[in-house]
Design a protein around this motif. Structure first.
Motif, PDB file in Angstrom:
ATOM      1  N   LEU A   1       1.595  -1.285  -0.151  1.00 30.64           N
ATOM      2  CA  LEU A   1       0.427   0.120   0.299  1.00 30.64           C
ATOM      3  C   LEU A   1       0.826   1.069   0.059  1.00 30.64           C
ATOM      4  CD1 LEU A   1      -2.503  -0.895   2.660  1.00 30.64           C
ATOM      5  CD2 LEU A   1      -2.761  -0.788   0.173  1.00 30.64           C
ATOM      6  N   VAL A   2       1.610   1.197   0.791  1.00 26.48           N
ATOM      7  CA  VAL A   2       2.664   2.394   0.531  1.00 26.48           C
ATOM      8  C   VAL A   2       3.705   2.169  -0.619  1.00 26.48           C
ATOM      9  CG1 VAL A   2       4.941   3.291   1.938  1.00 26.48           C
ATOM     10  CG2 VAL A   2       3.314   1.969   3.036  1.00 26.48           C
ATOM     11  N   CYS A   3       3.742   1.433  -1.189  1.00 26.84           N
ATOM     12  CA  CYS A   3       5.332   1.541  -2.523  1.00 26.84           C
ATOM     13  C   CYS A   3       3.293   2.227  -3.281  1.00 26.84           C
ATOM     14  CB  CYS A   3       5.177   0.203  -3.020  1.00 26.84           C
ATOM     15  SG  CYS A   3       6.370   0.899  -4.506  1.00 26.84           S
ATOM     16  N   SER A   4       1.942   1.766  -3.229  1.00 27.50           N
ATOM     17  CA  SER A   4       1.351   1.568  -5.201  1.00 27.50           C
ATOM     18  C   SER A   4       1.044   2.948  -4.798  1.00 27.50           C
ATOM     19  CB  SER A   4      -0.083   0.913  -4.179  1.00 27.50           C
ATOM     20  OG  SER A   4       0.166  -0.141  -4.470  1.00 27.50           O
ATOM     21  N   LYS A   5       0.857   3.413  -3.465  1.00 29.13           N
ATOM     22  CA  LYS A   5       0.488   5.791  -3.280  1.00 29.13           C
ATOM     23  C   LYS A   5       1.355   6.549  -4.089  1.00 29.13           C
ATOM     24  CE  LYS A   5      -0.419   8.758  -0.297  1.00 29.13           C
ATOM     25  NZ  LYS A   5      -1.441   9.619   1.418  1.00 29.13           N
ATOM     26  N   PRO A   6       2.472   5.979  -4.301  1.00 27.78           N
ATOM     27  CA  PRO A   6       3.398   7.306  -5.244  1.00 27.78           C
ATOM     28  C   PRO A   6       3.614   7.022  -6.617  1.00 27.78           C
ATOM     29  CG  PRO A   6       5.389   6.356  -3.292  1.00 27.78           C
ATOM     30  CD  PRO A   6       3.646   4.968  -3.314  1.00 27.78           C
TER      31      PRO A   6
ATOM     32  N   VAL B   1       6.058  13.687  -3.586  1.00 29.80           N
ATOM     33  CA  VAL B   1       6.834  13.182  -3.389  1.00 29.80           C
ATOM     34  C   VAL B   1       7.354  12.046  -2.948  1.00 29.80           C
ATOM     35  CG1 VAL B   1       8.031  11.492  -5.868  1.00 29.80           C
ATOM     36  CG2 VAL B   1       5.619  12.866  -6.527  1.00 29.80           C
ATOM     37  N   ASN B   2       8.287  13.562  -1.717  1.00 33.11           N
ATOM     38  CA  ASN B   2       9.232  12.673  -1.108  1.00 33.11           C
ATOM     39  C   ASN B   2       9.270  11.959   0.081  1.00 33.11           C
ATOM     40  OD1 ASN B   2      11.779  14.073  -2.930  1.00 33.11           O
ATOM     41  ND2 ASN B   2      12.033  16.014  -2.448  1.00 33.11           N
ATOM     42  N   ALA B   3       7.977  13.092   0.701  1.00 35.51           N
ATOM     43  CA  ALA B   3       7.714  12.813   1.587  1.00 35.51           C
ATOM     44  C   ALA B   3       7.271  11.511   1.861  1.00 35.51           C
ATOM     45  CB  ALA B   3       5.849  13.866   2.062  1.00 35.51           C
ATOM     46  N   VAL B   4       6.157  11.208   0.799  1.00 39.37           N
ATOM     47  CA  VAL B   4       5.371  10.048   0.338  1.00 39.37           C
ATOM     48  C   VAL B   4       6.505   8.463   0.155  1.00 39.37           C
ATOM     49  CG1 VAL B   4       4.117   7.910  -0.755  1.00 39.37           C
ATOM     50  CG2 VAL B   4       3.302  10.449  -0.065  1.00 39.37           C
TER      51      VAL B   4
ATOM     52  N   ALA C   1      10.185   8.497   1.717  1.00 40.21           N
ATOM     53  CA  ALA C   1      10.877   8.456   2.561  1.00 40.21           C
ATOM     54  C   ALA C   1      10.416   7.441   3.474  1.00 40.21           C
ATOM     55  CB  ALA C   1      11.076  10.214   3.020  1.00 40.21           C
ATOM     56  N   PRO C   2       9.344   7.166   4.053  1.00 40.77           N
ATOM     57  CA  PRO C   2       8.997   5.693   4.586  1.00 40.77           C
ATOM     58  C   PRO C   2       9.149   4.756   3.774  1.00 40.77           C
ATOM     59  CG  PRO C   2       7.143   6.954   4.557  1.00 40.77           C
ATOM     60  CD  PRO C   2       8.079   7.542   3.832  1.00 40.77           C
ATOM     61  N   LEU C   3       9.506   4.550   1.919  1.00 36.70           N
ATOM     62  CA  LEU C   3       9.469   2.965   1.603  1.00 36.70           C
ATOM     63  C   LEU C   3      11.326   3.256   1.942  1.00 36.70           C
ATOM     64  CD1 LEU C   3       8.585   0.642   0.283  1.00 36.70           C
ATOM     65  CD2 LEU C   3       7.962   2.950  -2.076  1.00 36.70           C
TER      66      LEU C   3
ATOM     67  N   LEU D   1      13.028   4.093   3.838  1.00 38.85           N
ATOM     68  CA  LEU D   1      13.949   3.979   5.320  1.00 38.85           C
ATOM     69  C   LEU D   1      13.798   2.125   5.152  1.00 38.85           C
ATOM     70  CD1 LEU D   1      13.257   6.797   7.450  1.00 38.85           C
ATOM     71  CD2 LEU D   1      15.026   5.587   6.772  1.00 38.85           C
ATOM     72  N   ALA D   2      12.368   1.643   4.927  1.00 41.95           N
ATOM     73  CA  ALA D   2      12.254  -0.281   4.865  1.00 41.95           C
ATOM     74  C   ALA D   2      12.923  -0.894   4.468  1.00 41.95           C
ATOM     75  CB  ALA D   2      10.637   0.255   4.211  1.00 41.95           C
ATOM     76  N   GLU D   3      13.571   0.471   3.124  1.00 36.37           N
ATOM     77  CA  GLU D   3      14.303  -0.502   1.491  1.00 36.37           C
ATOM     78  C   GLU D   3      16.300  -0.515   2.465  1.00 36.37           C
ATOM     79  OE1 GLU D   3      15.070  -3.066  -1.510  1.00 36.37           O
ATOM     80  OE2 GLU D   3      12.758  -1.709  -0.504  1.00 36.37           O
ATOM     81  N   LYS D   4      16.087   0.545   2.982  1.00 38.85           N
ATOM     82  CA  LYS D   4      17.362  -0.109   3.731  1.00 38.85           C
ATOM     83  C   LYS D   4      17.215  -0.596   4.690  1.00 38.85           C
ATOM     84  CE  LYS D   4      18.658   5.296   2.800  1.00 38.85           C
ATOM     85  NZ  LYS D   4      19.251   6.109   3.535  1.00 38.85           N
ATOM     86  N   ALA D   5      15.938  -0.713   6.067  1.00 42.01           N
ATOM     87  CA  ALA D   5      15.862  -1.855   6.896  1.00 42.01           C
ATOM     88  C   ALA D   5      15.967  -2.916   6.480  1.00 42.01           C
ATOM     89  CB  ALA D   5      14.908  -1.762   7.500  1.00 42.01           C
ATOM     90  N   LEU D   6      14.997  -3.980   5.172  1.00 42.48           N
ATOM     91  CA  LEU D   6      15.509  -5.109   4.873  1.00 42.48           C
ATOM     92  C   LEU D   6      16.712  -5.164   4.363  1.00 42.48           C
ATOM     93  CD1 LEU D   6      12.186  -5.037   2.438  1.00 42.48           C
ATOM     94  CD2 LEU D   6      12.578  -6.668   4.750  1.00 42.48           C
ATOM     95  N   LYS D   7      17.911  -4.005   3.797  1.00 46.54           N
ATOM     96  CA  LYS D   7      19.122  -5.022   3.659  1.00 46.54           C
ATOM     97  C   LYS D   7      20.113  -5.000   4.268  1.00 46.54           C
ATOM     98  CE  LYS D   7      18.782  -2.111  -1.068  1.00 46.54           C
ATOM     99  NZ  LYS D   7      19.553  -1.811  -1.611  1.00 46.54           N
ATOM    100  N   ARG D   8      19.801  -4.581   5.512  1.00 44.30           N
ATOM    101  CA  ARG D   8      20.512  -4.596   6.593  1.00 44.30           C
ATOM    102  C   ARG D   8      20.451  -6.599   7.088  1.00 44.30           C
ATOM    103  NH1 ARG D   8      19.941   1.163   9.826  1.00 44.30           N
ATOM    104  NH2 ARG D   8      21.601   2.369   8.353  1.00 44.30           N
ATOM    105  N   GLN D   9      18.916  -5.988   7.459  1.00 50.61           N
ATOM    106  CA  GLN D   9      18.798  -7.070   7.763  1.00 50.61           C
ATOM    107  C   GLN D   9      19.401  -8.519   7.134  1.00 50.61           C
ATOM    108  OE1 GLN D   9      14.851  -7.694   7.959  1.00 50.61           O
ATOM    109  NE2 GLN D   9      14.132  -6.360   9.792  1.00 50.61           N
ATOM    110  N   LYS D  10      19.552  -8.540   5.579  1.00 54.65           N
ATOM    111  CA  LYS D  10      20.117  -9.785   5.048  1.00 54.65           C
ATOM    112  C   LYS D  10      21.267 -10.272   5.958  1.00 54.65           C
ATOM    113  CE  LYS D  10      17.354  -9.163   1.529  1.00 54.65           C
ATOM    114  NZ  LYS D  10      16.483  -9.361  -0.567  1.00 54.65           N
TER     115      LYS D  10
END
Length: 84
Positions: free
Chosen positions: A32-37, A66-69, A71-73, A75-84
Motif C-alpha cells: 500500500l505504501v508503494c502503490s501511493k507514490p 513525492v519525497n514525503a511519500v 521517505a518511509p519506503l 527507510l524500509a528498504e534500507k532496513a531490509l538490506k541491513r537484515q540480510k
C-alpha cells in the motif's frame, strides 16, 4: 508537457517496477505504501498534461509531496538490506 513525455514514461516504468518488486516479496507489508507514490505520480503527470505548463511552485510542491511519500519506503528498504 510534450517535451517531458518520454521522461514521464521512463519514471512511470521505474515506479511500476518497484511496485511489482514489492508485490513479489514474502511477507509484503509495503504494497500500500508503494502503490501511493505510483498513483500520485500519475495524478501529477495528468495534471501537467491538462495544464500544458506547470509553474515552478507546482513542480516544487509536487516534489515535496513525492519525497514525503517515498521517505518511509526508502527507510524500509534500507532496513531490509541491513537484515540480510
Amino acid at each position: 508537457y510534450e517535451k517531458y513525455t518520454s521522461k514521464y514514461l521512463d519514471i512511470q516504468v521505474d515506479i511500476n517496477a518497484l511496485v511489482l518488486k514489492t508485490q513479489m516479496r514474502d511477507h509484503n507489508t509495503n504494497l500500500l505504501v508503494c502503490s501511493k507514490p505510483a498513483k500520485m505520480f500519475v495524478q501529477f503527470k495528468d495534471d501537467h498534461k491538462t495544464k500544458g505548463v506547470l509553474t515552478d511552485a507546482d513542480v516544487q510542491l509536487n516534489m515535496m509531496q513525492v519525497n514525503a511519500v517515498w521517505a518511509p519506503l526508502l527507510l524500509a528498504e534500507k532496513a531490509l538490506k541491513r537484515q540480510k
